[in-house]
Design a protein around this motif. Sequence first.
Motif, PDB file in Angstrom:
ATOM      1  N   ASN A   1       3.386   0.495  -0.310  1.00 51.57           N
ATOM      2  CA  ASN A   1       2.532   1.477   0.338  1.00 51.57           C
ATOM      3  C   ASN A   1       1.963   0.899   1.632  1.00 51.57           C
ATOM      4  O   ASN A   1       1.802  -0.298   1.751  1.00 51.57           O
ATOM      5  N   PHE A   3      -1.000   1.660   4.807  1.00 55.44           N
ATOM      6  CA  PHE A   3      -2.189   2.405   5.225  1.00 55.44           C
ATOM      7  C   PHE A   3      -2.304   2.291   6.727  1.00 55.44           C
ATOM      8  O   PHE A   3      -2.252   1.186   7.263  1.00 55.44           O
ATOM      9  N   PRO A   4      -2.503   3.372   7.429  1.00 54.05           N
ATOM     10  CA  PRO A   4      -2.426   4.794   7.074  1.00 54.05           C
ATOM     11  C   PRO A   4      -0.971   5.271   7.077  1.00 54.05           C
ATOM     12  O   PRO A   4      -0.081   4.559   7.528  1.00 54.05           O
ATOM     13  N   SER A   5      -0.762   6.465   6.631  1.00 57.47           N
ATOM     14  CA  SER A   5       0.584   7.015   6.544  1.00 57.47           C
ATOM     15  C   SER A   5       1.090   7.402   7.930  1.00 57.47           C
ATOM     16  O   SER A   5       0.624   8.366   8.532  1.00 57.47           O
ATOM     17  N   VAL A  41       2.618  12.092  -1.044  1.00 60.07           N
ATOM     18  CA  VAL A  41       1.712  11.830  -2.171  1.00 60.07           C
ATOM     19  C   VAL A  41       2.404  12.165  -3.491  1.00 60.07           C
ATOM     20  O   VAL A  41       2.334  11.390  -4.454  1.00 60.07           O
ATOM     21  N   HIS A  46       2.773   7.282  -0.847  1.00 60.22           N
ATOM     22  CA  HIS A  46       1.449   6.964  -0.314  1.00 60.22           C
ATOM     23  C   HIS A  46       0.380   7.470  -1.258  1.00 60.22           C
ATOM     24  O   HIS A  46       0.595   8.425  -1.999  1.00 60.22           O
ATOM     25  N   TYR A  47      -0.762   6.823  -1.183  1.00 57.33           N
ATOM     26  CA  TYR A  47      -1.949   7.334  -1.875  1.00 57.33           C
ATOM     27  C   TYR A  47      -2.558   8.435  -1.021  1.00 57.33           C
ATOM     28  O   TYR A  47      -2.286   8.526   0.182  1.00 57.33           O
ATOM     29  N   LEU A  48      -3.416   9.237  -1.640  1.00 59.74           N
ATOM     30  CA  LEU A  48      -4.082  10.306  -0.911  1.00 59.74           C
ATOM     31  C   LEU A  48      -4.916   9.744   0.238  1.00 59.74           C
ATOM     32  O   LEU A  48      -4.971  10.331   1.318  1.00 59.74           O
ATOM     33  N   SER A  49      -5.529   8.593   0.021  1.00 58.47           N
ATOM     34  CA  SER A  49      -6.331   7.982   1.092  1.00 58.47           C
ATOM     35  C   SER A  49      -5.466   7.621   2.299  1.00 58.47           C
ATOM     36  O   SER A  49      -5.918   7.733   3.442  1.00 58.47           O
ATOM     37  N   ASP A  50      -4.221   7.201   2.069  1.00 55.75           N
ATOM     38  CA  ASP A  50      -3.305   6.896   3.176  1.00 55.75           C
ATOM     39  C   ASP A  50      -3.016   8.141   4.002  1.00 55.75           C
ATOM     40  O   ASP A  50      -2.984   8.093   5.233  1.00 55.75           O
ATOM     41  N   LEU A  52      -4.837  10.947   4.123  1.00 53.93           N
ATOM     42  CA  LEU A  52      -6.052  11.401   4.816  1.00 53.93           C
ATOM     43  C   LEU A  52      -6.323  10.549   6.056  1.00 53.93           C
ATOM     44  O   LEU A  52      -6.711  11.074   7.100  1.00 53.93           O
ATOM     45  N   ALA A  53      -6.099   9.248   5.952  1.00 51.90           N
ATOM     46  CA  ALA A  53      -6.280   8.381   7.117  1.00 51.90           C
ATOM     47  C   ALA A  53      -5.230   8.680   8.186  1.00 51.90           C
ATOM     48  O   ALA A  53      -5.540   8.650   9.388  1.00 51.90           O
TER      49      ALA A  53
END
Length: 74
Positions: A1, A3-5, A41, A46-50, A52-53
């Motif tokens: 993963n 961060f960010p996506s 997602v 990716h995680y949701l936080s990724d 959103l970022a």
Amino acid sequence: NCFPSGHTMLSWLSLWVARRAPPWLFWALAPLVVAVVVSTVALRYHYLSDVLAGTAGAVLAAWCGQTWLRARRR
């Protein structure tokens, strides 16, 4: 993963640029962009936080680009 996506960020920015193209292109790309964002997602890339970022990064990049263009036109 990661961060960010970047997938999310570039997808949203592509849609932002497409708003200046003929309207059919924007509306053709919109469902694809949403599918990319949701699928990153849903498929656990990716995680949701990724995501959103990435979305926040796209908004920031679009705002900075618009601000720079306005300043350059003066």
